[in-house]
Design a protein around this motif. Structure first.
Motif, short mmCIF file in Angstrom:
data_model
loop_
_atom_site.label_atom_id
_atom_site.label_comp_id
_atom_site.label_asym_id
_atom_site.label_seq_id
_atom_site.Cartn_x
_atom_site.Cartn_y
_atom_site.Cartn_z
N TRP A 37 85.81 53.91 -12.99
CA TRP A 37 86.18 52.52 -12.66
C TRP A 37 85.25 51.93 -11.61
O TRP A 37 84.90 50.77 -11.64
N PRO A 73 89.89 66.56 -18.76
CA PRO A 73 91.07 65.75 -19.10
C PRO A 73 90.90 64.33 -18.56
O PRO A 73 90.35 64.13 -17.47
N GLY A 76 94.03 57.27 -17.80
CA GLY A 76 93.60 55.86 -17.79
C GLY A 76 92.22 55.62 -17.23
O GLY A 76 91.73 54.48 -17.21
N SER A 79 90.40 56.87 -11.82
CA SER A 79 90.18 57.72 -10.64
C SER A 79 89.22 57.05 -9.66
O SER A 79 88.20 56.49 -10.06
N GLY A 83 87.11 61.86 -10.69
CA GLY A 83 87.80 63.04 -11.19
C GLY A 83 87.79 63.20 -12.70
O GLY A 83 87.86 64.31 -13.21
N ALA A 84 87.69 62.09 -13.43
CA ALA A 84 87.80 62.16 -14.89
C ALA A 84 86.46 61.94 -15.59
O ALA A 84 86.42 61.77 -16.81
N ILE A 139 101.36 51.38 -8.25
CA ILE A 139 99.99 51.32 -7.73
C ILE A 139 99.27 50.17 -8.43
O ILE A 139 99.67 49.76 -9.52
N SER A 140 98.22 49.67 -7.82
CA SER A 140 97.56 48.48 -8.37
C SER A 140 96.93 48.73 -9.74
O SER A 140 96.71 47.80 -10.50
N ALA A 145 96.48 53.22 -15.46
CA ALA A 145 96.75 54.63 -15.10
C ALA A 145 97.90 55.16 -15.94
O ALA A 145 98.87 54.46 -16.20
N ALA A 152 98.67 64.38 -12.38
CA ALA A 152 97.53 65.27 -12.09
C ALA A 152 96.91 64.95 -10.73
O ALA A 152 96.32 65.82 -10.08
N ALA A 155 99.73 60.86 -7.47
CA ALA A 155 99.50 59.52 -6.95
C ALA A 155 100.58 59.10 -5.97
O ALA A 155 101.72 59.56 -6.03
N GLY A 210 94.85 72.65 -16.22
CA GLY A 210 95.43 72.44 -17.54
C GLY A 210 95.62 70.95 -17.79
O GLY A 210 95.33 70.13 -16.93
N ILE A 211 96.14 70.66 -18.98
CA ILE A 211 96.35 69.26 -19.36
C ILE A 211 97.85 68.98 -19.43
O ILE A 211 98.57 69.60 -20.24
N ILE A 212 98.32 68.09 -18.60
CA ILE A 212 99.73 67.70 -18.61
C ILE A 212 99.97 66.87 -19.86
O ILE A 212 99.22 65.91 -20.14
P1 FAD Z 1 92.27 59.50 -14.61
O1 FAD Z 1 91.43 58.63 -13.76
O2 FAD Z 1 92.01 59.46 -16.06
O3 FAD Z 1 92.16 61.01 -14.10
C1 FAD Z 1 92.37 61.33 -12.76
C2 FAD Z 1 92.34 62.85 -12.58
O4 FAD Z 1 93.44 63.44 -13.27
C3 FAD Z 1 91.10 63.50 -13.17
O5 FAD Z 1 90.78 64.61 -12.39
C4 FAD Z 1 91.53 63.93 -14.56
O6 FAD Z 1 90.79 65.03 -15.04
C5 FAD Z 1 92.98 64.29 -14.32
N1 FAD Z 1 93.86 64.02 -15.46
C6 FAD Z 1 94.07 62.83 -16.09
N2 FAD Z 1 95.03 62.98 -17.04
C7 FAD Z 1 95.42 64.28 -17.00
C8 FAD Z 1 96.37 65.06 -17.71
N3 FAD Z 1 97.13 64.52 -18.67
N4 FAD Z 1 96.51 66.36 -17.39
C9 FAD Z 1 95.75 66.92 -16.43
N5 FAD Z 1 94.82 66.25 -15.73
C10 FAD Z 1 94.67 64.94 -16.00
N6 FAD Z 1 95.96 55.96 -6.50
C11 FAD Z 1 97.01 56.14 -5.69
O7 FAD Z 1 97.47 57.27 -5.52
N7 FAD Z 1 97.59 55.08 -5.05
C12 FAD Z 1 97.15 53.82 -5.19
O8 FAD Z 1 97.68 52.91 -4.59
C13 FAD Z 1 96.05 53.60 -6.06
N8 FAD Z 1 95.58 52.35 -6.27
C14 FAD Z 1 94.55 52.15 -7.12
C15 FAD Z 1 94.11 50.86 -7.36
C16 FAD Z 1 93.05 50.64 -8.23
C17 FAD Z 1 92.60 49.23 -8.49
C18 FAD Z 1 92.42 51.73 -8.88
C19 FAD Z 1 91.29 51.51 -9.83
C20 FAD Z 1 92.85 53.01 -8.64
C21 FAD Z 1 93.91 53.25 -7.76
N9 FAD Z 1 94.38 54.54 -7.51
C22 FAD Z 1 95.46 54.72 -6.70
C23 FAD Z 1 93.70 55.71 -8.09
C24 FAD Z 1 94.16 56.06 -9.54
O9 FAD Z 1 94.69 54.95 -10.20
C25 FAD Z 1 95.19 57.19 -9.50
O10 FAD Z 1 94.56 58.37 -9.05
C26 FAD Z 1 95.86 57.48 -10.85
O11 FAD Z 1 96.89 58.41 -10.63
C27 FAD Z 1 94.90 58.01 -11.90
O12 FAD Z 1 95.52 57.94 -13.17
P2 FAD Z 1 94.65 57.91 -14.50
O13 FAD Z 1 95.57 58.05 -15.66
O14 FAD Z 1 93.76 56.74 -14.51
O15 FAD Z 1 93.81 59.24 -14.33
#
Ligand code: FAD
Ligand code: MLT
Ligand code: ZN
Length: 475
Positions: A37, A73, A76, A79, A83-84, A139-140, A145, A152, A155, A210-212
């Motif tokens: 992102w 894994p 959305g 990260s 991380g992804a 979260i925003s 997400a 994982a 958050a 692992g993958i949740i």
């Molecule tokens: P991804 O970005 O796809 O992956 C994140 C990590 O989790 C990676 O290491 C990936 O390998 C792993 N992963 C993803 N899916 C799985 C699965 N099913 N099983 C195992 N591992 C997996 N975070 C906060 O905590 N608080 C906030 O307030 C916050 N605000 C945000 C605001 C913005 C605008 C943005 C862009 C991000 C923000 N974040 C925040 C960070 C992010 O949104 C979080 O970390 C969120 O939990 C990531 O979810 P995702 O599905 O996008 O994961």
């Protein structure tokens, strides 16, 4: 034509297992899965696998493990720490959960939701709201997400102050281990002391164990009254004093307590269309306060008016606005939620997602601001965040007109400067976003010795070939 480097036998097996919509191999299709992102990381992958359910996911993982193919894994893809994102070798596959989008059940007696990993947080919140319940994590990035990514990364976000992080909300979990075995921990029990808490090991493991695939999330009754206010204050100490004033009256009513600095607010007002400060003039610091209750009476309005009235009289709060409608409430939240986007538009930025004890926040912000301004003259120090949790996003935006690459070339110097101050205050260099690949280099000095050794042993036991999200968390 396929752009993949996968062995043809593996490709054929994956193709048969996942079908055309479950397997992407052309660069034009896979590219969006290989950039984060923040646009900081640009990797490559051999393919994107999009299993439709746990069984397909488990078989796909087993196949990749058999052929020694690394797996990343992805949910959305929001990260903040890379991380992804796969590395640049192009050898890994991304395993995306975005076809696993079913909400299986909502249970009113247990107050739980059983949900697949690829459901976005917003869709899960909406499903709970449609049944008069609330999924209390916000979260925003919630529109993108996904539940798997949320768990994982463990958050946090805006409601942690009342309901805890993702970890506190997950009662049950199902995950596919690096060898393809399905780990079924789908128990919805408040009490269950039966050996190691493997569920908690998976939560916050950032895709390295692992993958949740499915989770059981604890819900809450939906609030029937809510009060939201934006307040102007002189400094972070004032924001903390206001937090203490609300906490003294009714700690259980505080649903969110967010801090925004004058600098970060100014970026939102100048760079986000439709955003405007609903106060008479700009201030050095702001608090966004939300109170919530399942009761439908006006006690929250009384509480809000009493605390703010006293704070205005004492000069603690210099100006304040209360939302008088759901539309006004959303407008106040929009200002807060656009902080990350505004900073992205302002140029290159370095994020320091840190936490310190509440009492240390003013000292942290004062010292870290001075240190960063000395390091890079003209730097825009734009902190904000979940101050009720001690979690500050001490974000640093490049000086106007500076070459973004030259600014980012000093990212470790900036992160270390901030982290060194965090360390003296007994804080953490990684509060809610995780370690990802951004902060792996910090792990040995922060989590070295027996702690890092134990983590490595757990990783080696579950993933002896280091195939699951390599290069993340561990240096
Ligand atoms: P991804 O970005 O796809 O992956 C994140 C990590 O989790 C990676 O290491 C990936 O390998 C792993 N992963 C993803 N899916 C799985 C699965 N099913 N099983 C195992 N591992 C997996 N975070 C906060 O905590 N608080 C906030 O307030 C916050 N605000 C945000 C605001 C913005 C605008 C943005 C862009 C991000 C923000 N974040 C925040 C960070 C992010 O949104 C979080 O970390 C969120 O939990 C990531 O979810 P995702 O599905 O996008 O994961
Ligand atoms: C947020 O709370 O908005 C994000 O976690 C912070 C960030 O953009 O650094
Ligand atoms: Zn945050």
């Amino acid at each position: 034509m396929s752009d993949t480097s996968l062995p043809s036998a593996l490709l054929a097996a994956l193709s048969e297992l996942l079908g055309p919509s479950g397997l992407l191999t052309e660069a034009g299709d896979t590219d969006p899965f290989c950039t984060d992102w923040r646009m900081l990381y640009h990797g490559r992958c051999a393919a994107v696998l999009r299993p439709a359910n746990t069984e397909e996911c488990a078989k796909a993982v087993a196949l990749c493990a058999e052929y020694g193919v690394p797996m990343v894994p992805q949910g959305g893809n929001t990260s903040m720490v890379g991380g992804a994102t796969p590395d640049e070798s192009g050898k890994a596959v991304v395993i995306s959960t975005n076809r696993m989008t079913r909400v299986h059940a909502i249970d009113h007696a247990d107050l739980t939701m059983t949900v697949e990993a690829g459901v976005t947080l917003k869709a899960a919140q909406d499903a709970a709201a449609a049944e008069g319940l609330m999924l209390p994590l916000s979260i925003s990035s919630e529109g993108s997400a996904e539940i798997g990514g949320i768990l994982a990364t463990n958050a946090g976000g805006n409601n942690t102050v009342r309901y805890g992080n993702a970890r506190e909300l997950a009662l049950g979990l199902e995950a596919v281990l690096p060898d393809g075995q399905v780990l079924n921990l789908m128990r919805r029990l408040r009490k269950d002391n039966t050996g190691y808490a493997l569920r908690q090991l998976l939560i916050g493991s950032e895709g390295t164990l692992g993958i949740i695939t499915t989770a059981i999330i604890q819900l809450q009754p939906a609030p029937r009254s809510r009060e939201t206010a934006l307040c102007a204050l002189a400094d972070p100490q004032g924001v903390l004093n206001l937090f203490a004033a609300f906490r003294k009256q009714d700690p259980a009513a505080i649903q969110a307590f967010e801090y925004m600095s004058g600098t970060s607010m100014a970026l939102v007002n100048s760079l986000i269309e439709g955003a405007s400060l609903p106060l008479s003039e700009p201030a050095p610091a702001y608090a966004l306060v939300e109170l919530g209750s399942p009761r439908a009476d006006d006690s929250l309005r009384t509480l809000m008016e009493e605390v703010l009235g006293q704070a205005l009289e004492d000069g603690l709060v210099t100006d304040a606005v209360l939302a008088e409608s759901e539309g006004q409430r959303q407008a106040l939240w929009m200002i807060r939620e656009e902080h990350a986007e505004a900073q992205k538009r302002a140029g290159a930025s370095v994020k320091n997602d840190v936490s310190v004890p509440l009492s240390a926040i003013p000292e942290f912000i004062t010292k870290a601001t001075a240190a960063c301004e000395a390091l890079i003259p003209g730097i825009r120090v734009a902190p904000f965040g979940h101050i009720g949790d001690g979690n500050i996003h001490f974000n640093l935006v490049q000086p106007e007109g500076m070459d973004p690459k030259a600014f980012l070339a000093q990212d470790h110097a900036m992160m270390d400067t901030v982290a060194n101050i965090v360390r003296t205050l007994d804080g953490s260099f990684s509060a809610e976003h995780g370690v990802g690949q951004l902060k792996t280099y910090m792990m040995p000095s922060w989590r070295g010795g027996a702690e890092l050794d134990a983590m490595r042993k757990i990783k080696a036991a579950l993933d002896p070939k280091t195939l699951m999200n390599p290069g993340k968390i561990f240096p």
